[in-house]
Design a protein around this motif. Structure first.
Motif, PDB file in Angstrom:
ATOM      1  N   ARG A 169       1.869  57.337  54.177  1.00  0.00           N
ATOM      2  CA  ARG A 169       3.261  56.604  53.765  1.00  0.00           C
ATOM      3  C   ARG A 169       4.421  57.492  52.976  1.00  0.00           C
ATOM      4  O   ARG A 169       5.227  56.969  52.740  1.00  0.00           O
ATOM      5  N   ARG A 170       3.481  58.420  52.136  1.00  0.00           N
ATOM      6  CA  ARG A 170       4.247  59.163  51.077  1.00  0.00           C
ATOM      7  C   ARG A 170       5.477  60.168  51.900  1.00  0.00           C
ATOM      8  O   ARG A 170       6.404  60.291  51.255  1.00  0.00           O
ATOM      9  N   ASP A 171       5.326  60.212  53.293  1.00  0.00           N
ATOM     10  CA  ASP A 171       6.269  60.935  53.743  1.00  0.00           C
ATOM     11  C   ASP A 171       7.519  60.102  54.310  1.00  0.00           C
ATOM     12  O   ASP A 171       8.548  60.622  54.587  1.00  0.00           O
ATOM     13  N   LYS A 172       7.599  58.827  53.760  1.00  0.00           N
ATOM     14  CA  LYS A 172       8.883  58.004  54.029  1.00  0.00           C
ATOM     15  C   LYS A 172       9.626  57.703  52.979  1.00  0.00           C
ATOM     16  O   LYS A 172       8.810  57.481  51.812  1.00  0.00           O
ATOM     17  N   CYS A 173      10.823  57.583  53.048  1.00  0.00           N
ATOM     18  CA  CYS A 173      11.629  57.117  52.040  1.00  0.00           C
ATOM     19  C   CYS A 173      11.390  55.768  51.328  1.00  0.00           C
ATOM     20  O   CYS A 173      11.149  54.904  52.139  1.00  0.00           O
ATOM     21  N   ARG A 174      11.228  55.622  49.873  1.00  0.00           N
ATOM     22  CA  ARG A 174      11.226  54.405  49.134  1.00  0.00           C
ATOM     23  C   ARG A 174      12.397  54.305  48.443  1.00  0.00           C
ATOM     24  O   ARG A 174      12.889  55.020  47.482  1.00  0.00           O
ATOM     25  N   HIS A 175      13.071  53.196  48.661  1.00  0.00           N
ATOM     26  CA  HIS A 175      14.269  52.914  48.093  1.00  0.00           C
ATOM     27  C   HIS A 175      14.364  51.562  47.514  1.00  0.00           C
ATOM     28  O   HIS A 175      13.596  50.640  48.029  1.00  0.00           O
ATOM     29  N   LEU A 176      14.549  51.315  46.345  1.00  0.00           N
ATOM     30  CA  LEU A 176      14.566  50.396  45.092  1.00  0.00           C
ATOM     31  C   LEU A 176      15.662  49.658  45.160  1.00  0.00           C
ATOM     32  O   LEU A 176      17.000  50.432  44.843  1.00  0.00           O
ATOM     33  N   LEU A 177      16.021  48.313  45.543  1.00  0.00           N
ATOM     34  CA  LEU A 177      17.202  47.595  45.661  1.00  0.00           C
ATOM     35  C   LEU A 177      17.635  46.892  44.603  1.00  0.00           C
ATOM     36  O   LEU A 177      16.879  46.440  43.717  1.00  0.00           O
ATOM     37  N   GLY A 178      18.766  47.103  44.104  1.00  0.00           N
ATOM     38  CA  GLY A 178      19.547  46.424  42.943  1.00  0.00           C
ATOM     39  C   GLY A 178      18.784  46.435  41.643  1.00  0.00           C
ATOM     40  O   GLY A 178      19.267  45.609  40.637  1.00  0.00           O
TER      41      GLY A 178
END
Length: 133
Positions: free
Chosen positions: A56-65
């Motif tokens: 999972r580390r290879d994919k972007c993690r985006h925090l909303l708001g």
């Protein structure tokens, strides 16, 4: 895909496990992120390590708001790759500037004659380069 579950460890973990099993390019972290900075920090503290498992580390993690600078710093420390917030725009609409030294309430009378004083001495962005207080 948006990972939900509030601050409930079991629900958010189930959401994360299911959504990360699907072939998305990245993952958003959204929904209720707690009541304040401390709960958000705790949530990221136990949840973000789950993103380091099973490729999972290879994919972007985006925090909303998220809103304030302290929360942005905590998000980055915990491994969030990107985030969005309406907070800076809301501040600007009401005459407040965000700087490295803190907030400047530009509409206050003490700034009425602050010609030639840079907004943020250490900043080289277009706004700070072309405008003063």
């Amino acid at each position: 895909s948006v990972i939900h579950g509030g601050t409930d460890v079991e629900l958010r973990t189930k959401s994360l496990e299911y959504l990360t099993s699907l072939p998305w390019d990245g993952y958003a972290i959204g929904g209720s992120l707690g009541n304040g900075r401390d709960e958000l920090k705790q949530l990221l503290g136990w949840m973000m390590p789950l993103f380091n498992e099973n490729g999972r580390r290879d994919k972007c993690r985006h925090l909303l708001g998220i809103a304030d600078l302290e929360s942005v710093k905590n998000a980055v420390i915990h491994g969030v790759d990107s985030m969005d917030s309406s907070y800076p725009t809301k501040l600007a609409r009401h005459g407040t500037l965000m700087t490295k030294e803190g907030l400047i309430r530009i509409k206050r009378g003490k700034h009425a004659k602050s010609y030639g004083i840079k907004i943020d001495e250490g900043c080289e962005c277009l706004t700070c380069a072309h405008y003063d207080r």
